[in-house]
Design a protein around this motif. Structure first.
Motif, PDB file in Angstrom:
ATOM      1  N   GLU A   1      -7.947   6.952   2.048  1.00 10.67           N
ATOM      2  CA  GLU A   1      -9.357   7.308   1.931  1.00 10.67           C
ATOM      3  C   GLU A   1     -10.173   6.082   1.557  1.00 10.67           C
ATOM      4  O   GLU A   1     -10.613   5.920   0.419  1.00 10.67           O
ATOM      5  N   ASP A   2     -10.393   5.258   2.581  1.00 14.21           N
ATOM      6  CA  ASP A   2     -11.049   3.969   2.354  1.00 14.21           C
ATOM      7  C   ASP A   2     -12.514   3.996   2.753  1.00 14.21           C
ATOM      8  O   ASP A   2     -12.967   3.209   3.565  1.00 14.21           O
ATOM      9  N   THR A   3     -13.239   4.927   2.166  1.00 13.64           N
ATOM     10  CA  THR A   3     -14.653   5.050   2.530  1.00 13.64           C
ATOM     11  C   THR A   3     -15.561   4.400   1.501  1.00 13.64           C
ATOM     12  O   THR A   3     -16.777   4.424   1.656  1.00 13.64           O
ATOM     13  N   ASP A   4     -14.983   3.864   0.447  1.00 15.59           N
ATOM     14  CA  ASP A   4     -15.800   3.169  -0.549  1.00 15.59           C
ATOM     15  C   ASP A   4     -15.704   1.672  -0.290  1.00 15.59           C
ATOM     16  O   ASP A   4     -14.830   0.995  -0.784  1.00 15.59           O
ATOM     17  N   ARG A   5     -16.651   1.172   0.499  1.00 12.33           N
ATOM     18  CA  ARG A   5     -16.535  -0.233   0.914  1.00 12.33           C
ATOM     19  C   ARG A   5     -16.834  -1.190  -0.236  1.00 12.33           C
ATOM     20  O   ARG A   5     -16.542  -2.357  -0.178  1.00 12.33           O
ATOM     21  N   GLU A   6     -17.436  -0.677  -1.299  1.00 10.77           N
ATOM     22  CA  GLU A   6     -17.726  -1.525  -2.460  1.00 10.77           C
ATOM     23  C   GLU A   6     -16.454  -1.914  -3.201  1.00 10.77           C
ATOM     24  O   GLU A   6     -16.264  -3.052  -3.591  1.00 10.77           O
ATOM     25  N   ARG A   7     -15.613  -0.953  -3.395  1.00  9.37           N
ATOM     26  CA  ARG A   7     -14.423  -1.199  -4.205  1.00  9.37           C
ATOM     27  C   ARG A   7     -13.171  -1.450  -3.370  1.00  9.37           C
ATOM     28  O   ARG A   7     -12.111  -1.750  -3.905  1.00  9.37           O
ATOM     29  N   TYR A   8     -13.320  -1.279  -2.078  1.00  4.83           N
ATOM     30  CA  TYR A   8     -12.158  -1.434  -1.191  1.00  4.83           C
ATOM     31  C   TYR A   8     -11.589  -2.850  -1.223  1.00  4.83           C
ATOM     32  O   TYR A   8     -12.309  -3.842  -1.228  1.00  4.83           O
ATOM     33  N   ARG A   9     -10.251  -2.943  -1.241  1.00  2.32           N
ATOM     34  CA  ARG A   9      -9.586  -4.224  -1.037  1.00  2.32           C
ATOM     35  C   ARG A   9      -8.316  -3.979  -0.252  1.00  2.32           C
ATOM     36  O   ARG A   9      -7.545  -3.084  -0.576  1.00  2.32           O
ATOM     37  N   GLU A  10      -8.126  -4.795   0.755  1.00  2.00           N
ATOM     38  CA  GLU A  10      -6.981  -4.561   1.624  1.00  2.00           C
ATOM     39  C   GLU A  10      -5.667  -4.619   0.860  1.00  2.00           C
ATOM     40  O   GLU A  10      -4.729  -3.883   1.152  1.00  2.00           O
ATOM     41  N   GLU A  11      -5.606  -5.489  -0.133  1.00  2.00           N
ATOM     42  CA  GLU A  11      -4.356  -5.609  -0.884  1.00  2.00           C
ATOM     43  C   GLU A  11      -3.965  -4.316  -1.590  1.00  2.00           C
ATOM     44  O   GLU A  11      -2.799  -4.048  -1.826  1.00  2.00           O
ATOM     45  N   TRP A  12      -4.964  -3.497  -1.914  1.00  2.00           N
ATOM     46  CA  TRP A  12      -4.634  -2.211  -2.539  1.00  2.00           C
ATOM     47  C   TRP A  12      -3.920  -1.305  -1.524  1.00  2.00           C
ATOM     48  O   TRP A  12      -3.000  -0.565  -1.881  1.00  2.00           O
ATOM     49  N   VAL A  13      -4.377  -1.361  -0.285  1.00  4.39           N
ATOM     50  CA  VAL A  13      -3.747  -0.545   0.758  1.00  4.39           C
ATOM     51  C   VAL A  13      -2.278  -0.938   0.868  1.00  4.39           C
ATOM     52  O   VAL A  13      -1.379  -0.096   0.832  1.00  4.39           O
ATOM     53  N   VAL A  14      -2.057  -2.241   0.970  1.00  2.00           N
ATOM     54  CA  VAL A  14      -0.693  -2.738   1.074  1.00  2.00           C
ATOM     55  C   VAL A  14       0.125  -2.325  -0.150  1.00  2.00           C
ATOM     56  O   VAL A  14       1.269  -1.868  -0.047  1.00  2.00           O
ATOM     57  N   GLY A  15      -0.502  -2.477  -1.308  1.00  2.00           N
ATOM     58  CA  GLY A  15       0.181  -2.132  -2.555  1.00  2.00           C
ATOM     59  C   GLY A  15       0.584  -0.667  -2.610  1.00  2.00           C
ATOM     60  O   GLY A  15       1.693  -0.331  -3.031  1.00  2.00           O
ATOM     61  N   ILE A  16      -0.321   0.192  -2.184  1.00  2.00           N
ATOM     62  CA  ILE A  16      -0.042   1.631  -2.218  1.00  2.00           C
ATOM     63  C   ILE A  16       1.112   1.968  -1.272  1.00  2.00           C
ATOM     64  O   ILE A  16       2.049   2.678  -1.630  1.00  2.00           O
ATOM     65  N   ILE A  17       1.047   1.441  -0.068  1.00  2.00           N
ATOM     66  CA  ILE A  17       2.080   1.747   0.915  1.00  2.00           C
ATOM     67  C   ILE A  17       3.439   1.203   0.471  1.00  2.00           C
ATOM     68  O   ILE A  17       4.454   1.901   0.538  1.00  2.00           O
ATOM     69  N   GLU A  18       3.424  -0.010  -0.049  1.00  2.00           N
ATOM     70  CA  GLU A  18       4.686  -0.570  -0.532  1.00  2.00           C
ATOM     71  C   GLU A  18       5.223   0.198  -1.726  1.00  2.00           C
ATOM     72  O   GLU A  18       6.412   0.422  -1.857  1.00  2.00           O
ATOM     73  N   GLY A  19       4.306   0.589  -2.587  1.00  2.00           N
ATOM     74  CA  GLY A  19       4.697   1.344  -3.768  1.00  2.00           C
ATOM     75  C   GLY A  19       5.366   2.659  -3.392  1.00  2.00           C
ATOM     76  O   GLY A  19       6.390   3.042  -3.963  1.00  2.00           O
ATOM     77  N   LEU A  20       4.782   3.352  -2.416  1.00  2.00           N
ATOM     78  CA  LEU A  20       5.350   4.637  -1.994  1.00  2.00           C
ATOM     79  C   LEU A  20       6.720   4.437  -1.353  1.00  2.00           C
ATOM     80  O   LEU A  20       7.646   5.212  -1.594  1.00  2.00           O
ATOM     81  N   LYS A  21       6.825   3.402  -0.555  1.00  2.00           N
ATOM     82  CA  LYS A  21       8.115   3.133   0.070  1.00  2.00           C
ATOM     83  C   LYS A  21       9.165   2.822  -0.989  1.00  2.00           C
ATOM     84  O   LYS A  21      10.297   3.278  -0.928  1.00  2.00           O
ATOM     85  N   TRP A  22       8.741   2.026  -1.961  1.00  2.00           N
ATOM     86  CA  TRP A  22       9.659   1.677  -3.060  1.00  2.00           C
ATOM     87  C   TRP A  22      10.125   2.936  -3.783  1.00  2.00           C
ATOM     88  O   TRP A  22      11.296   3.080  -4.119  1.00  2.00           O
ATOM     89  N   LEU A  23       9.201   3.878  -3.975  1.00  2.00           N
ATOM     90  CA  LEU A  23       9.526   5.125  -4.669  1.00  2.00           C
ATOM     91  C   LEU A  23      10.475   5.997  -3.850  1.00  2.00           C
ATOM     92  O   LEU A  23      11.069   6.935  -4.360  1.00  2.00           O
ATOM     93  N   GLY A  24      10.597   5.668  -2.578  1.00  2.00           N
ATOM     94  CA  GLY A  24      11.494   6.441  -1.741  1.00  2.00           C
ATOM     95  C   GLY A  24      10.808   7.590  -1.026  1.00  2.00           C
ATOM     96  O   GLY A  24      11.440   8.589  -0.684  1.00  2.00           O
ATOM     97  N   ILE A  25       9.510   7.434  -0.808  1.00  2.00           N
ATOM     98  CA  ILE A  25       8.768   8.492  -0.126  1.00  2.00           C
ATOM     99  C   ILE A  25       8.438   8.038   1.296  1.00  2.00           C
ATOM    100  O   ILE A  25       8.000   6.920   1.513  1.00  2.00           O
ATOM    101  N   GLU A  26       8.682   8.924   2.254  1.00  2.00           N
ATOM    102  CA  GLU A  26       8.363   8.583   3.634  1.00  2.00           C
ATOM    103  C   GLU A  26       7.458   9.661   4.197  1.00  2.00           C
ATOM    104  O   GLU A  26       7.574  10.828   3.863  1.00  2.00           O
TER     105      GLU A  26
END
Length: 482
Positions: A41-66
Motif C-alpha cells: 500500500e504505497d499511496t503515501d508518496r511523502e513517507r514512501y521509500r523503496e528500501e522499505w518495500v525491499v525490507g518488508i519483502i525480505e523480512g517476510l521471506k525470512w520469516l518463512g511466509i510465501e
RNA sequence: GGCCCCAUCGUCUAAGGGCUAGGACGCCACUCUUUCAAGGUGGAAGUGGGGGUUCGAGUCCCCCUGGGGCCGCCA
C-alpha cells in the motif's frame, strides 16, 4: 475459496504487530486450503521509500511466509481508483472538494475551540456544476470526498469481536477518497483492491475497526459484497501502550540482528493472542496450519514479552541439528557483516562454537559473544573471576606444570585431559576444583562456561598450553589492583 | 471531548454455568554439578469493583472503574 492478504505500507520497517497480522492471514489461508496474497500500500508518496518495500519483502521471506501471486502495488493502479472514484461522483456518492489544506486546518481549529467533534463542513458539497467547471478550468487542485449519510446505523459482524455498530454521524464527516495528487486514500484503495483481488477475509489490526464502517459504505455505494472482517487485538509494550520503537526492538530486522531464529519468532508471535490448546508452547508451522482458526484468536490485547521470546528462541536453537545451526550462524554473520556489524571469525570455529554453546545460548549472537575466546587469542579477563580463581598460593606455578604435562600428551581427548588434571591435583593434595577453576579462567578469561574438559579438547592442545603459560603475565595488572 | 474495543497470576494463556481456577515465561528454593546453562523436584503469584440471572458465575446481563484504539489530502 478463502483468500486473505497482508497489506503493509512501506513507510517503515516491518513491525512485529504487522508480522503477526501477516502470520494469521497466512495461517488462515493455509488452514483452509485457500490463497494468501501480498499487497503493497504505497499511496503515501511523502513517507514512501523503496528500501522499505525491499525490507518488508525480505523480512517476510525470512520469516518463512510465501504468497501465492506476485505482489500488487497500489501505486501502479492509479487509473483503477480514478475510474471508480469518478463512477462514485456520477452516481452522487462522492464529490470534488476544492478546499485547501489550510482552509481545512482552520475548520478543524474552529471545532476544537468550541469543543465539538470535527466534521467536514461540506463547503464543497453544494457547489453548482458551473462552479465546479470553473474551478477545474482554472486548474484548481481538488480531492474527492465520499458523502456520508447523515444518520444511519452501520453494523457488521466481526469474526473476533462479534457485532459492532456505528452510526454514520460519528464517522467524522465526508472523508477524502482521492487526494489532490491523484493517489487514493487508504479507506478507498483498500475497498477497491480487496474487491478486485477477491479477498474473502480481511484480517487486520484492531486499529482499523473505526475505518470499517466507512469502507462498508463504499462497498455499498459500488454495489459490492463486503468481505468478512476479523480485527486482531494490538500488541502492546510493557507499559501497555501500543508497541513502538521506544519500547526497544520491534522490527523484524532488529530481531534478526539480535540472533532470533525466524521459526522461533513465528512461533512466539503466533501464540501471542492465539492458543493452540493442550498446554503447548512449541508448535511447528505445519501443526499450526492444521489447527489454526480465527475463532480461537483472543480479543484482548497482549504485551510483547521479550524474555519469553528469548526462551523460545533458545528452545529452537537446542532443537536444531548441529549442521543446520552452523549454516545458520554463517548466514547470520554474513548478514551482520553487510551492515558492518559482523564478527571476524575463521570457518573452522563454527562447529566448535556450536558444540560448546548450543545448550547455553539464547540467541545466535550469543555464540559469537560467549565464544570470543575460542576464535580469538586476545580475549578479555573478568577481573572478579581472576581474583577469585587465580589468587591461590603458587597457582601460576601449578598451571605452568600442568601446561608441561598437557604438552606431553599424545591423545588430546577430554577424558585424557581430565585424568591428567585430576591426577596432578591429587599429587598436590589440593581440591580438583582449585585447578579446574583456575584453568577455566586462564583459557577463557571467565569463570563461567561449558564443561571444562570438553572446552579444553575443543580449544586444542597448543592453544591451551600457550594460554596456561601466558596467563600470569596477562592478569598481573588485575591482581595488583585492590 | 466524541465514538469504538478490551479486562483470569508480573507477562502469554486454558477453563465452550458445575475443578483445589490448569499450563508456559519470569521469579524463589532444593537437586544434579568443576562453573554457567540445561534437566529434575517443589513454591509464591490471578478471575478489577458493585449489582443482578441461577441450586450454582471466571464463564450470561447491567453499571462503575481501569486500560487501549480511532477521530489526517497517514495507513
Amino acid at each position: 475459496m478463502v483468500i486473505t492478504r497482508f497489506a503493509p505500507s512501506p513507510t517503515g520497517f516491518l513491525h512485529v504487530g504487522g508480522a503477526r497480522t501477516c502470520i494469521y492471514n497466512y495461517l488462515y489461508s493455509r488452514a483452509k486450503g485457500g490463497k494468501f496474497l501480498l499487497r503493497i500500500e504505497d499511496t503515501d508518496r511523502e513517507r514512501y521509500r523503496e528500501e522499505w518495500v525491499v525490507g518488508i519483502i525480505e523480512g517476510l521471506k525470512w520469516l518463512g511466509i510465501e504468497w501465492d501471486e506476485p505482489e500488487v502495488y497500489q501505486s501502479q493502479r492509479l487509473e483503477i481508483y480514478k475510474k471508480y472514484a469518478e463512477m462514485l461522483i456520477e452516481k452522487g456518492y462522492a464529490y470534488r472538494c476544492f478546499c485547501t489544506p489550510e482552509e481545512l486546518e482552520e475548520e478543524r481549529k474552529r471545532y476544537e475551540s468550541i469543543k465539538r467533534p470535527y466534521r467536514y463542513s461540506r463547503k464543497c458539497l453544494n457547489l453548482s456544476e458551473r462552479e465546479v467547471e470553473e474551478n477545474l478550468k482554472k486548474g484548481k487542485p481538488f480531492s474527492i470526498r465520499f458523502k456520508i449519510p447523515d444518520y444511519e446505523d452501520i453494523t457488521f459482524n466481526d469474526l473476533i469481536h462479534g457485532e459492532i455498530k456505528y452510526n454514520t454521524k460519528d464517522l467524522g464527516g465526508d472523508f477524502i477518497i482521492m487526494k489532490s495528487d491523484g493517489f487514493p486514500t487508504y479507506n478507498f484503495a483498500v475497498v477497491i483492491d480487496d474487491h478486485l483481488m477477491e479477498i474473502t477475509y480481511v484480517i487486520r489490526g484492531d486499529d482499523h475497526i473505526a475505518n470499517t464502517p466507512k469502507q462498508i459504505l463504499i462497498y455499498r455505494a459500488l454495489g459490492w459484497e463486503p468481505p468478512k472482517f476479523a480485527h486482531l487485538p494490538m500488541i502492546l509494550g510493557p507499559d501497555r501502550q501500543k508497541l513502538s520503537k521506544r519500547h526497544g526492538a520491534t522490527s523484524l530486522e532488529e530481531f534478526r540482528n539480535e540472533g532470533i531464529l525466524p521459526d522461533a519468532l513465528f512461533n512466539y508471535l503466533a501464540l501471542l493472542g492465539w492458543s493452540p490448546g493442550g498446554n503447548r508452547e512449541i508448535v511447528s508451522k505445519d501443526e499450526m496450519i492444521r489447527i489454526f482458526d480465527i475463532k480461537d484468536v483472543n480479543k484482548s490485547p497482549s504485551v510483547f514479552d521479550h524474555q519469553k521470546m528469548l526462551w523460545m528462541n533458545s528452545e529452537y536453537i537446542r532443537m536444531r541439528k548441529d549442521e543446520e545451526l552452523i549454516m545458520e550462524l554463517k548466514d547470520y554473520n554474513s548478514h551482520l557483516k553487510k551492515q558492518g556489524m559482523g564478527y571476524d571469525i575463521d570457518e573452522e570455529f563454527y562447529p566448535v562454537l556450536v558444540r560448546l554453546f548450543k545448550e547455553r545460548v539464547k540467541t545466535l549472537k550469543d555464540f559469537f559473544e560467549y565464544g570470543k575466546f575460542v576464535y580469538k587469542d586476545e580475549y578479555p579477563f573478568d577481573s572478579e573471576a581472576v581474583k577469585k580463581r587465580l589468587s591461590y598460593e603458587n597457582i601460576f606455578g601449578y598451571l605452568r606444570e600442568l601446561a608441561d604435562r598437557f604438552e606431553s600428551l599424545n591423545i588430546w581427548k577430554s577424558d585424557e585431559i581430565e585424568r591428567v588434571l585430576r591426577g596432578y591435583a591429587d599429587e598436590l593434595g589440593i581440591k580438583h576444583a582449585i585447578l579446574i577453576h583456575a584453568v577455566r579462567v586462564s583459557v577463557s578469561g571467565t569463570g563461567v562456561g561449558p564443561s571444562l574438559f570438553h572446552l579444553l579438547e575443543e580449544l586444542g592442545k597448543d592453544r591451551v598450553v600457550m594460554r596456561l603459560r601466558n596467563v600470569e603475565e596477562k592478569v598481573k595488572g588485575i591482581l595488583q589492583r585492590p
